[in-house]
Design a protein around this motif. Structure first.
Motif, PDB file in Angstrom:
ATOM      1  N   SER A   1       0.804  -1.221   0.000  1.00 27.98           N
ATOM      2  CA  SER A   1       0.000   0.000   0.000  1.00 27.98           C
ATOM      3  C   SER A   1       0.842   1.279   0.000  1.00 27.98           C
ATOM      4  CB  SER A   1      -0.897   0.013   1.231  1.00 27.98           C
ATOM      5  OG  SER A   1      -1.438  -1.257   1.450  1.00 27.98           O
TER       6      SER A   1
ATOM      7  N   LYS B   1      -0.258   8.145  -1.672  1.00 25.88           N
ATOM      8  CA  LYS B   1       0.209   9.353  -2.332  1.00 25.88           C
ATOM      9  C   LYS B   1      -0.797  10.464  -2.073  1.00 25.88           C
ATOM     10  CE  LYS B   1       1.981  10.609  -6.910  1.00 25.88           C
ATOM     11  NZ  LYS B   1       3.435  10.378  -6.860  1.00 25.88           N
TER      12      LYS B   1
ATOM     13  N   ASN C   1      -5.801  15.223  -4.287  1.00 29.37           N
ATOM     14  CA  ASN C   1      -6.153  13.821  -4.435  1.00 29.37           C
ATOM     15  C   ASN C   1      -5.385  12.968  -3.427  1.00 29.37           C
ATOM     16  OD1 ASN C   1      -7.390  11.579  -5.415  1.00 29.37           O
ATOM     17  ND2 ASN C   1      -6.348  11.560  -7.400  1.00 29.37           N
TER      18      ASN C   1
ATOM     19  N   THR D   1      -4.294   8.906  -3.174  1.00 30.08           N
ATOM     20  CA  THR D   1      -4.374   7.598  -3.821  1.00 30.08           C
ATOM     21  C   THR D   1      -3.654   6.558  -2.986  1.00 30.08           C
ATOM     22  OG1 THR D   1      -2.384   8.023  -5.102  1.00 30.08           O
ATOM     23  CG2 THR D   1      -4.471   8.538  -6.163  1.00 30.08           C
TER      24      THR D   1
ATOM     25  N   ASP E   1      -2.182   2.758  -3.607  1.00 31.92           N
ATOM     26  CA  ASP E   1      -1.886   1.834  -4.702  1.00 31.92           C
ATOM     27  C   ASP E   1      -2.424   2.345  -6.032  1.00 31.92           C
ATOM     28  OD1 ASP E   1      -0.724   0.094  -2.946  1.00 31.92           O
ATOM     29  OD2 ASP E   1      -2.612  -0.951  -2.564  1.00 31.92           O
ATOM     30  N   ASN E   2      -2.168   3.607  -6.301  1.00 24.90           N
ATOM     31  CA  ASN E   2      -2.554   4.230  -7.570  1.00 24.90           C
ATOM     32  C   ASN E   2      -4.049   4.316  -7.809  1.00 24.90           C
ATOM     33  OD1 ASN E   2       0.172   4.537  -8.251  1.00 24.90           O
ATOM     34  ND2 ASN E   2       0.227   2.388  -8.906  1.00 24.90           N
ATOM     35  N   GLU E   3      -4.847   4.068  -6.772  1.00 26.46           N
ATOM     36  CA  GLU E   3      -6.301   4.183  -6.925  1.00 26.46           C
ATOM     37  C   GLU E   3      -6.773   5.284  -6.000  1.00 26.46           C
ATOM     38  OE1 GLU E   3     -10.242   1.476  -5.940  1.00 26.46           O
ATOM     39  OE2 GLU E   3      -8.368   1.238  -4.881  1.00 26.46           O
ATOM     40  N   SER E   4      -7.543   6.236  -6.559  1.00 24.16           N
ATOM     41  CA  SER E   4      -7.985   7.349  -5.729  1.00 24.16           C
ATOM     42  C   SER E   4      -8.946   6.867  -4.647  1.00 24.16           C
ATOM     43  CB  SER E   4      -8.680   8.409  -6.579  1.00 24.16           C
ATOM     44  OG  SER E   4      -9.178   9.420  -5.731  1.00 24.16           O
ATOM     45  N   LEU E   5      -8.723   7.356  -3.432  1.00 22.60           N
ATOM     46  CA  LEU E   5      -9.606   6.972  -2.326  1.00 22.60           C
ATOM     47  C   LEU E   5     -10.866   7.826  -2.291  1.00 22.60           C
ATOM     48  CD1 LEU E   5      -7.159   6.499   0.696  1.00 22.60           C
ATOM     49  CD2 LEU E   5      -8.368   4.735  -0.557  1.00 22.60           C
TER      50      LEU E   5
ATOM     51  N   ARG F   1     -12.844   1.884   2.709  1.00 21.64           N
ATOM     52  CA  ARG F   1     -11.488   2.250   2.306  1.00 21.64           C
ATOM     53  C   ARG F   1     -10.424   1.310   2.849  1.00 21.64           C
ATOM     54  NH1 ARG F   1     -10.874   8.876   2.002  1.00 21.64           N
ATOM     55  NH2 ARG F   1     -12.685   9.134   0.665  1.00 21.64           N
TER      56      ARG F   1
END
Ligand SMILES: Nc1ncnc2c1ncn2[C@@H]1O[C@H](COP(=O)(O)OP(=O)(O)OP(=O)(O)O)[C@@H](O)[C@H]1O
Ligand SMILES: [Mg+2]
Lengths: 351, 291
Positions: free
Chosen positions: A2, A5, A61, A63, A65-69, A77
């Motif tokens: 995890s 970012k 933003n 994120t 693991d490169n997925e926006s929360l 989440r």
């Protein structure tokens, strides 16, 4: 794993003349233990709440693991927050408290029981499962809260001031426990504190925040040796600041010419400040140093056991130096001495 | 230490004596009357025949048991519904400005409003000659006001229940708002971060947290509505008749013998309410011990 970012994060509250969180950028690697450090009201909890989804950011933003929360509701989440005041459910016993997250997921009762036992062992609190929160000490409550947070294997663990409600020796114990558990489970963890020492003892990296703005995000060691600015340096106990200019690629300070080895020389403005830790300054009655040696006068001597602190006036700049008390030849107030600022220890900052 | 205590006991004695004489004296005399003791008409003998008459005689048994059933139904239904309405109302608007305004409004207006006034208001609004019926007839929903459902002076006590909900929901609402206020949102936020969805947060967090307060408020409301007279007197029917109304009619009876029955019935009502209050104290005590 995890990776978290955080990009350009902004949060405004009504009635505040500045953003509570102002354009914060952070990259946190999987498995890291990171501290958010800063004075009260600087926005630490607000950032945590945006990561959990309890607050929506006004901009930016987050994120994992490169997925926006951001589009995901809090409860999905996999980001678990442990609140400052533990908040154990008073009407549930310890077992039920710890098992809460799994119960919400509809996990089979026998599996929950098993996992609860594992978790209570992990926080070193076996055999108290049937007690009510009121029957636990502060330290025990804190551990139960930790077990409750960890049971569902969160992708991200957020601890809001986990140690501030504990007394000194419990704090040491709890700090050790957090460290061991974090390493054992390798869960990416952010904890909030306003205690600089605590951050240094625990964290891989520290995010220093003032007035909603990220000052610096780096290792504890760098905060001591290579602070980004005077504010950051002061927060970590820095006391020596010297005005300087860059003239012909050389550093000319208010106490004289200064040899410099810092790797940030190219990033420095023409006007800058030099700093050095008190324990890195050397002093002597004779001029025995081959560079960065300045003449000064001792203005006070404070003996504090293993160390002795000297205040020195060099060309009307006040420096502090801390030496081990054993084996120093006795220098006393009003003595004229030479001060040495080793070129590999002195550090330049822009403001 | 012992002297101190004696002093406290002594200084409390005069007011205690007054309270005991007036309150328990009154109850005791009422109890004697219910046992048939009526010097005014030359009856000194003590027995339970008034109780028997009220509960089992051919003349009153049907009225008593149907009245008891109505009493239980009205009190349970109104207490439960008022609590439910208040809970959802409070949850819905607790974080809004409306919530605070409404709270203030209820404090200043609804709480001091006598039940009597609310009951009369119910007649104005809900009876077959009331506002709603006329309005419905006017706009053609029903052909005449007489077709409006019997909501006031009906045999199921709907009018009474409505009046109690109106008053008691406000009482619950204020208690719940202050409980929710003092709890804050932290527990819910925590539960949410642990994966609880909206329903689960209600079921496993809010409900257990407000339950103790909701429960004790319910017992107070239940006990009150069980023994109160004015609303059922105004909004009830002759049969079935709620017990306080029935008791009152015994007292209105010119036959002095009916006094004993009236007293017996009053004591029965008081006993039921008292059992509830004892239960309530036991519950709160148990809660305090647990904490
Ligand atoms: N829900 C809110 N509504 C309005 N203002 C808020 C809210 N939450 C926080 N603030 C404001 O935002 C600023 C940052 O608050 P925050 O709680 O993040 O500080 P913190 O760094 O966690 O401080 P502490 O160390 O005291 O917990 C504060 O000035 C606070 O008053
Ligand atoms: Mg905070």
């Amino acid at each position: 794993m995890s990776d978290l970012k955080i990009e350009n994060l902004v949060k405004n509250f009504q009635g505040m003349d500045r953003p509570a969180v102002n354009n914060v950028n952070l990259d946190i690697n999987s498995g890291q233990l990171v501290a958010f450090l800063g004075p009260s009201g600087c926005g630490k909890t607000t950032i945590l709440k945006m990561i959990t989804g309890l607050f929506q950011p006004d901009n930016g933003n987050i994120t994992l693991d490169n997925e926006s929360l951001l589009p995901i509701p809090t409860e999905k989440r996999g980001v678990v927050m442990v609140f400052q005041n533990y908040l154990l459910f008073p009407y549930m016993n310890v077992n039920e408290n710890v098992g809460f997250a799994l119960k919400m997921k509809g996990v089979n009762k026998s599996i929950i029981d098993e996992r609860v036992k594992e978790m209570l062992d992990l926080v070193k609190l076996p055999d108290i499962g049937l007690r009510k929160p009121k029957q636990l000490s502060g330290g025990q409550q804190q551990r139960v809260a930790l077990a409750r947070a960890l049971i569902a294997s969160p992708r991200l663990l957020l601890l809001d001031e986990p140690l501030s409600n504990l007394d000194a020796h419990l704090r040491d114990e709890m700090r050790e426990l957090i460290l061991t558990i974090q390493q054992k489970l390798n869960v990416t963890t952010i904890f909030v504190t306003h205690d600089q020492e605590e951050a240094v003892l625990l964290a891989d990296k520290i995010a220093l925040i003032f007035d909603g703005e990220l000052q610096n995000f780096t290792s504890p060691k760098n905060y001591y040796e290579k602070p980004k600015n005077i504010k950051a340096a002061k927060f970590f106990g820095g006391v020596n600041f010297i005005n300087a200019d860059i003239v012909d690629n050389k550093i000319q300070s208010e106490i004289g010419f200064c040899e410099y080895q810092g790797d940030n020389i190219r990033d420095l403005n023409k006007k800058l400040f030099l700093t050095i830790r008190p324990e890195n300054i050397k002093i002597s009655k004779n001029n025995e140093f081959d560079h960065n040696s300045y003449q000064g006068k001792i203005t006070s001597v404070i003996f504090s056991g293993t160390h002795t602190r000297y205040k020195i006036n060099v060309n009307n700049v006040h420096l502090e130096c801390s030496l081990q008390s054993v084996g120093i030849d006795n220098m006393k107030e009003d003595d004229q001495i030479f001060v040495h600022l080793p070129k590999d220890k002195i550090w330049g900052m822009n403001d | 230490m012992g002297g101190e205590r004696l002093k406290i006991v002594l200084s409390l004695t005069p007011p205690l004596l007054i309270i005991i004489t007036l309150f328990f004296g009154g109850i005791f005399y009422g109890f004697l009357q219910s046992l048939g003791y009526q010097p005014a008409i030359g009856k000194y003998e003590l027995n339970f025949s008034a109780y028997y008459n009220v509960m089992f005689s051919e003349r009153y048994a049907k009225l008593f048991w149907s009245g008891l059933a109505l009493n239980l139904w009205v009190s349970f239904a109104s207490t439960f519904l008022a609590a439910v309405f208040a809970l959802f109302g409070a949850l819905a608007i607790r974080k809004t400005f409306v919530g605070k305004t409404l709270c203030n409004f209820i404090y200043s207006l609804n709480l001091p409003m006598p039940h009597l006034v609310v009951a009369v208001g119910m007649i104005f609004v809900f009876s077959q000659s009331g506002l709603l019926a006329r309005l419905a007839a006017q706009i053609g929903m029903i052909s005449s006001p007489g077709d409006f459902p019997v909501l006031v002076r009906d045999k199921y006590g709907f009018g009474i229940i409505l009046a109690y909900i109106w008053k008691e929901a406000a009482f619950f609402f204020i208690i719940l708002m202050s409980v929710l206020q003092s709890l804050g949102e932290n527990f819910e936020e925590l539960a949410q971060s642990l994966g609880a969805n909206r329903w689960q947060r209600f079921r496993y967090v809010i409900l257990p947290l407000v339950m103790p307060n909701l429960f004790s408020a319910s017992i107070i409301v239940f006990a009150f509505s069980f023994g109160a007279y004015e609303v059922p007197a105004l909004l009830g029917v002759i049969y079935p008749q709620m017990l306080p109304v029935m008791a009152f009619e015994f007292f209105l009876n010119p036959d002095l013998n009916a006094r004993s029955e009236g007293m017996a019935l009053s004591i029965i009502i008081a006993l039921i309410v008292m059992i509830l209050v004892v239960f309530y104290f036991w519950l709160t005590q148990a809660k305090i011990r647990k904490d």
